[in-house]
Design a protein around this motif. Sequence first.
Motif, PDB file in Angstrom:
ATOM      1  N   ASP A 136      -0.105   9.784  15.415  1.00 39.49           N
ATOM      2  CA  ASP A 136       0.401  10.538  16.483  1.00 39.49           C
ATOM      3  C   ASP A 136       1.455  11.510  16.067  1.00 39.49           C
ATOM      4  O   ASP A 136       2.308  11.280  15.300  1.00 39.49           O
ATOM      5  N   LYS A 141      -4.870   5.945  13.191  1.00 33.34           N
ATOM      6  CA  LYS A 141      -4.620   6.907  14.419  1.00 33.34           C
ATOM      7  C   LYS A 141      -3.222   7.408  13.953  1.00 33.34           C
ATOM      8  O   LYS A 141      -2.244   6.733  13.736  1.00 33.34           O
ATOM      9  N   ASN A 164       0.642  -1.199   0.063  1.00 31.92           N
ATOM     10  CA  ASN A 164       0.125   0.116  -0.202  1.00 31.92           C
ATOM     11  C   ASN A 164       0.880   1.280   0.159  1.00 31.92           C
ATOM     12  O   ASN A 164       0.417   2.200  -0.090  1.00 31.92           O
ATOM     13  N   GLN A 165       2.197   1.241   0.055  1.00 41.36           N
ATOM     14  CA  GLN A 165       2.841   2.396   0.140  1.00 41.36           C
ATOM     15  C   GLN A 165       3.747   2.463  -1.163  1.00 41.36           C
ATOM     16  O   GLN A 165       3.631   3.672  -1.816  1.00 41.36           O
ATOM     17  N   ALA A 213       1.773  -4.462   5.742  1.00 38.10           N
ATOM     18  CA  ALA A 213       2.239  -3.554   4.555  1.00 38.10           C
ATOM     19  C   ALA A 213       1.141  -3.751   3.610  1.00 38.10           C
ATOM     20  O   ALA A 213       1.105  -2.471   2.790  1.00 38.10           O
ATOM     21  N   VAL A 231       5.635  12.502  12.596  1.00 39.04           N
ATOM     22  CA  VAL A 231       4.169  11.740  12.739  1.00 39.04           C
ATOM     23  C   VAL A 231       4.742  10.283  13.029  1.00 39.04           C
ATOM     24  O   VAL A 231       5.706   9.845  12.574  1.00 39.04           O
ATOM     25  N   SER A 232       3.807   9.503  13.386  1.00 36.84           N
ATOM     26  CA  SER A 232       3.838   8.092  13.369  1.00 36.84           C
ATOM     27  C   SER A 232       2.396   7.527  13.366  1.00 36.84           C
ATOM     28  O   SER A 232       1.467   7.990  14.027  1.00 36.84           O
ATOM     29  N   SER A 233       2.267   6.438  12.922  1.00 34.04           N
ATOM     30  CA  SER A 233       1.142   5.598  12.875  1.00 34.04           C
ATOM     31  C   SER A 233       1.263   4.018  12.386  1.00 34.04           C
ATOM     32  O   SER A 233       2.390   3.605  12.064  1.00 34.04           O
ATOM     33  N   SER A 234       0.186   3.332  12.543  1.00 28.24           N
ATOM     34  CA  SER A 234       0.364   1.990  12.143  1.00 28.24           C
ATOM     35  C   SER A 234       0.420   1.896  10.500  1.00 28.24           C
ATOM     36  O   SER A 234       0.499   0.662  10.276  1.00 28.24           O
ATOM     37  N   PHE A 235       0.256   2.790   9.968  1.00 29.50           N
ATOM     38  CA  PHE A 235       0.059   2.680   8.224  1.00 29.50           C
ATOM     39  C   PHE A 235       1.306   3.288   7.792  1.00 29.50           C
ATOM     40  O   PHE A 235       1.019   4.055   6.681  1.00 29.50           O
ATOM     41  N   TYR A 236       2.561   3.377   8.321  1.00 27.09           N
ATOM     42  CA  TYR A 236       3.688   3.837   7.772  1.00 27.09           C
ATOM     43  C   TYR A 236       3.669   5.388   7.191  1.00 27.09           C
ATOM     44  O   TYR A 236       4.137   5.804   6.401  1.00 27.09           O
ATOM     45  N   ASP A 237       2.930   6.169   8.188  1.00 26.69           N
ATOM     46  CA  ASP A 237       2.971   7.499   7.744  1.00 26.69           C
ATOM     47  C   ASP A 237       4.676   8.202   8.299  1.00 26.69           C
ATOM     48  O   ASP A 237       5.029   7.518   9.623  1.00 26.69           O
TER      49      ASP A 237
END
Lengths: 410, 259, 150
Positions: free
Chosen positions: B106, B104, A49-50, B96, A347-353
């Motif tokens: 942060d 969410k 997805n990235q 992935a 930033v940090s997230s579970s979706f690789y931001d």
Amino acid sequence: MKRTIYSEIDGKSGRFYLLAAVLAALTLSGFVAALYMEHYGHYITGMNNQIVWGLPHVFAIFLIVAASGALNVASIGTVFGKRIYKPLGRFSGLLALALLLGGLTVLVLDLGRPDRLIVAMTTYNFTSIFAWNIYLYVGFIGVVAVYLWMQMERRMNRYARAAGMLAFLWRLVLTTGTGSIFGFLVAREAYDSAIMAPLFIAMSFSFGLAIYVLVLLAACHGSGREIGDAVLRRLGRLLGVFVAVVLYFTAVQHLTNLYAAEHLGVERFILLDGGIFTVLFWGVQVTVGGLLPLLLLFRSPPVNSVVSARGLVIACLAIVAGGFAQVYVIVIGGQAWPLNLFPDREVSSSFYDGVISNYSPSLPELGLGLGGVALTGLIVLFGIRILRFLPTTLADSAIDPNFVSSADKS
Amino acid sequence: MNRKADKPATAMPFDPGRRSFLAGTAATAGVALAPGIFLYSVGASRSAEARALDEAASSEVRWGMLIDVNRCDSGCNDCVSACVTENGLQGHGRPATDPQWIRKIDLRDPNTGREQSLPVMCQHCDEPPCVDVCPTGASFKRADGIVLVNKHTCIGCRYCISACPYKARSFVHETLEDQKSYAPRGKGTVESCTLCVHRIDDDRQPACVEACSDTGGGAMLFGDLNNPDSEIARRVAQYASQQIRADLGLNPAVRYRNL
Amino acid sequence: MRLNRSAMITIAVALALFASLAVVVTAAEKNDRTMSEVPVPAIPQGQGERCVEDTDFMRRNHMTLLMHQRDDTMLQGIRTKQYSLKECVNCHAVQGKDESAVSVSDPKHFCRACHDYAAVKIDCFECHSSRPEIDAASPHDGLIAEMLKE
């Protein structure tokens, strides 16, 4: 200068059948790889997805960009009236078609739903540059086919110039469209620039001609046809100019981006600390694909033709490698750099931001990409076997209007 | 053709009690319990006239969301879990390639050290780049402002994923089974937050908003931005709110307070 | 009596036609007799007395109805029930061995029963659920049945 005579290749030698078999096997394995990807879904590839566009897109874009460039030789002959290029025109058209078909096949087979190709061909959203490209690609096939017909049918020869002009303009628009796929992505810092269109046009001139020279030399060598020094020298010098233009546009591309403070991050990533992308950029794209060919192509005139041909082949191979690296850095590197949703925050997230994404190409992707290259080869091989694309000789005495035989010189 | 007259769907019986109950809630909810504290529970910000089943979505409505970042706790993930349950988004343990319609994020200001947390999903732009780039028109904006993927015409080219400034879209990387009947999704197509369009058409709020007010911090407010009497429209008119990447001029329907 | 050439050809053609007609008729009769040996699709019955349209009409036009409904629902949010795929699935579900409805991976699934026979590929269930929602206690359940009783 004599009238150019074209002929099919014999296609009876063991080498011919071996080459055809290898290309067919590679093409087949490309289709198998595509089936495998479709059956299990894209999770078995390196894409995610990235990084949504992977190695197949690098192959596809490289081939499509090269396709429009391969047509230039024909354009120089018919549109710009350089007589020495005229005998090279038919083969240029064939190679352009083959490269485009190879690239498009890879592109289509990597779709999530290639079975819905008919949807892509029948429902259009005209604000999408992708939709325009579907027209441009299909149109290119038609225009080049007509152009070839005008060149190959004696009674139609007088229209060749008009058809060539149309094909030349069409290919400029086509490459603009391909570059704009990236240029129109406003949110991606590595893309989002009008320079993508001229950069891609410059790339197409360079990659297309390099591939043309390689395939032409291979075809002449394989079928025992002579190819003269003068024509090689001309092609080589032209190629050198194209390589320089690509370097120029690449420099402008990065300098423009460097000037914008908000884009410093992505430029630092590609140019300085992007790991594989930095290595590919400086090592392969700039050094191997840019500086080395310039050196080889513009050094003082070679003593004999063997050296000249060898240097030209090395230069062409280097340009192809550098070009592939360039497309890889643009496509994959541009996606690896994260989107910037909150410009002044960490930033940090579970979706690789905020994370630089990893991509490691998988075997099926490589198989699909190579399958496209093999399909291109197969089409060229089949084309020159059944139709008269290649002149019987490309010796200087036969095609160079300025040829002066050594006997006359003395 | 012996086909009988196409019965208008309005003739279908529909529980009027339920609709009027919701309308009633809408009228009474959004009451200030104390200054600054609002009650916005089920149906709070909905317009009183719910749409009939056979009625097309109207461009007079623009569904949107207002998220109060101060009320969103970094450790709370209730909106995300609700979305996963509602839409059947259980992954395959492959982060992935697994989908995330809402996540969410942060935040930390490197200059001041201030930390915040907020949910990000499809921002349902007024000028969605995903719709502009989609070659087949599968990516589209419904009349009431909800940006959706028509999976019947999506060919899986992923251009929209590249074009989205919010990283809101996912590609379905593997074969799925037993999807939710109201949230169809399948391999080889692109998907993203639908704003729980099936719930909106059923006169309910998105699952994340409901979960946030039930068990979370009550940070999310859903409603019709175009209706000046709606709670969300009153609030965005009264208080400062902002859109993510407002500089791109896409005018998203999701707005944030105290960001 | 002497016939000219064209008359002879005419007669020959007529004879040939007659002969082939005879072959076709006998073949058809034979086919009729062996009808039971021809595989026919075992189409499962839906619940309730009848479908939302006549059987003949549904056989020929169900795909058009579904396609029309699909666009209305997807693009405009029109969610009438009469021609909805979800309602087809709810009503026509076939019970498997474990008393839960079978999915489209089972050849007994009501769509497959016919589509396998006709060798027509269905693309619906790549995305849509092929079984009724177990916990879908929707307030609209049973509406079609009520509507049809009226």
